[in-house]
Design an enzyme around this catalytic site. Structure first.
Site, mmCIF file in Angstrom:
data_model
loop_
_atom_site.group_PDB
_atom_site.id
_atom_site.type_symbol
_atom_site.label_atom_id
_atom_site.label_comp_id
_atom_site.label_asym_id
_atom_site.label_seq_id
_atom_site.Cartn_x
_atom_site.Cartn_y
_atom_site.Cartn_z
ATOM 1 N N ARG A 85 0.829 -1.201 0.000
ATOM 2 C CA ARG A 85 0.000 0.000 0.000
ATOM 3 C C ARG A 85 0.867 1.256 0.000
ATOM 4 O O ARG A 85 1.842 1.339 0.740
ATOM 5 C CB ARG A 85 -0.935 0.023 1.210
ATOM 6 N N ARG A 102 2.477 1.173 10.397
ATOM 7 C CA ARG A 102 1.918 1.486 9.085
ATOM 8 C C ARG A 102 3.029 1.378 8.039
ATOM 9 O O ARG A 102 3.915 2.226 7.974
ATOM 10 C CB ARG A 102 1.301 2.889 9.080
ATOM 11 N N GLU A 113 -5.739 -0.705 15.968
ATOM 12 C CA GLU A 113 -6.451 -1.649 15.101
ATOM 13 C C GLU A 113 -5.525 -2.722 14.550
ATOM 14 O O GLU A 113 -4.429 -2.433 14.087
ATOM 15 C CB GLU A 113 -7.113 -0.883 13.948
ATOM 16 N N SER A 141 -9.955 -5.568 10.714
ATOM 17 C CA SER A 141 -11.278 -5.039 10.408
ATOM 18 C C SER A 141 -12.100 -6.165 9.796
ATOM 19 O O SER A 141 -11.698 -6.742 8.784
ATOM 20 C CB SER A 141 -11.193 -3.859 9.426
ATOM 21 N N ARG A 191 1.499 -6.212 13.084
ATOM 22 C CA ARG A 191 0.933 -5.576 14.281
ATOM 23 C C ARG A 191 0.816 -6.566 15.430
ATOM 24 O O ARG A 191 0.907 -6.177 16.597
ATOM 25 C CB ARG A 191 -0.416 -4.929 13.948
#
Length: 426
Positions: free
Chosen positions: A263, A278, A350, A353, A392
């Site tokens: 990404r 990130r 987070e 999701s 994470r």
């Protein structure tokens, strides 16, 4: 993609629900295009009826050898055919504009989704295990990783640039252990079928999941090709059944896939630049489900529980929040976020999701199911969630299981995957 009939029949409701998630759009463009499409269809049907009647008359005239009338009628039929062809071309053009419009409209939130414009309106629905109270000053994962020699961010930056990671020794082993552990749990205990997909996808696949055309700036595209590096395994796994009709008795279908994810993080400049929270490249284990519409919200609860089970087995404190309308992803109708406790930041972050997209992706990717009793064909519902983000999880392990001596205790369930290693030390 939304059902055009839903907007047409409930345009005020659709406008209000889209506004609830912060999407303001002029649906009059949709109304205009849809009306034009209907007008063309009606005109085509009228002309086709005239042509059919004329064709029947031609047969009669040929049998009765009425050459004079026949010579007049045949050119009229040719003109009708040309008019029909022209109108069908206009219809295809209008439908193209209509599809392009709908491809840029997000999903409508489910009625159970809380109202709100950002994460401050998200609602906590579950918390598992209270965060550990340390009697020494905690270190963040970057400092721990550097001191233990398992995380080398400066050399990763030298190799590729910012937002990349280089793992060493036990760090690399821990990343691999997490991937294998998650795949084993999801396949052996949760009943998912493991798939290993391409790590690149074409534009049609990314359009099917809602990444294109709206979010192209977040994707890495391979030069002079139609290929993109996948932002998540959701893309290739969902597209396994693109343009297919699935028998009802095969549902639900449950897939799990490991993949690296790529990404640009174009919209997050200056956000989470410290550490590996990130990244431009990261590993993830993804869960994808295909379900009957009437069962999809039950499937969402089960998918979320499957992802949460990973965190419980690892012993990482977490909470679950339901996202408000304004904080949900473009394609989602309802989303639960799983957030792990990060001691160095003193907050939850987070890690997964879990979303129900209802028929939004299925309509874009043309994925349907056939009901066993009636043979009726309908769009099914797609769901997905991280099961979980590997990097994470590694951050959460390093920080939550650190010791005063600067070492890290390996969660018991990972010890077999670490070849018996229980302590990561210098």
């Amino acid at each position: 993609m939304l059902d055009p009939k839903l907007i047409e029949q409930n345009i005020d409701l659709a406008r209000a629900r889209l506004a609830a998630r912060g999407f303001e759009t002029d649906l009059s463009e949709f109304t205009l295009l849809n009306s034009r499409r209907k007008e063309i269809i009606k005109s085509v049907e009228t002309l086709e009826q005239q042509r059919n009647e004329g064709s029947k008359r031609v047969g009669i005239l040929k049998r009765s050898k009425e050459e004079k009338e026949l010579s007049t009628l045949l050119p009229k039929l040719k003109t009708l055919s040309d008019q029909i062809k022209g109108l069908n071309e206009k219809k295809a053009e209008v439908e193209g504009f209509l599809r392009e419009f709908l491809l840029n409209v997000p999903n409508i939130p489910d009625s159970s989704v809380p109202e709100g414009v950002d994460e401050s309106a998200n609602v906590e629905i579950k918390k598992w295990r209270e965060p550990r109270q340390f009697d020494f000053e905690v270190k963040d994962h970057v400092l721990l990783g550097a001191e233990l020699g398992i995380l080398d961010l400066p050399r990763a930056t030298k190799i590729a640039g910012a937002r990349f990671a280089l793992y060493r020794g036990a760090g690399a082993r821990l990343e691999r252990a997490l991937i294998n552990f998650m795949l084993d749990i999801h396949t052996k205990q949760h009943g998912y079928t493991e798939v290993l997909t391409p790590f690149v996808a074409n534009a049609e696949s990314l359009t099917g999941t809602g990444n294109l055309p709206k979010f192209e700036e977040d994707l890495f595209k391979l030069s002079d090709t139609d290929y993109y590096m996948i932002p998540t395994a959701e893309v290739p796994v969902t597209n396994i059944h693109r343009d297919e009709i699935i028998p009802q008795d095969m549902l639900p279908i449950k897939y799990v896939a490991y993949s690296p994810c790529f990404r640009k993080e174009a919209g997050s400049y200056g956000k989470d630049v410290h550490g590996i929270i990130r990244q431009h490249q990261f590993n993830k284990v993804e869960l994808v489900r295909f379900a009957e519409p009437q069962n999809s919200y039950q499937e969402l609860e089960m998918l979320t529980a499957d992802a949460a089970k990973i965190l419980e087995l690892l012993g990482i404190p977490y909470r679950i929040v339901v996202l408000c309308a304004g904080d949900m992803g473009f394609s989602s109708a309802k989303t639960y976020d799983l957030e792990v406790w990060v001691p160095s930041e003193g907050r939850y972050r987070e890690i997964s999701s879990c979303s129900n997209f209802e028929a939004f992706q299925a309509r874009r990717a043309n994925i349907k199911y056939r009901e066993s009793k009636s043979s009726k064909v309908s769009y099914l519902h797609t769901l997905n969630g991280s099961g979980v983000a590997v990097g994470r999880a590694l951050v959460a392990i390093l920080e939550n299981f650190q010791t005063e001596e600067g070492t890290v205790e390996v969660p018991e369930v990972l010890v077999p995957y670490m070849d018996g290693m229980r302590i990561i030390d210098r």
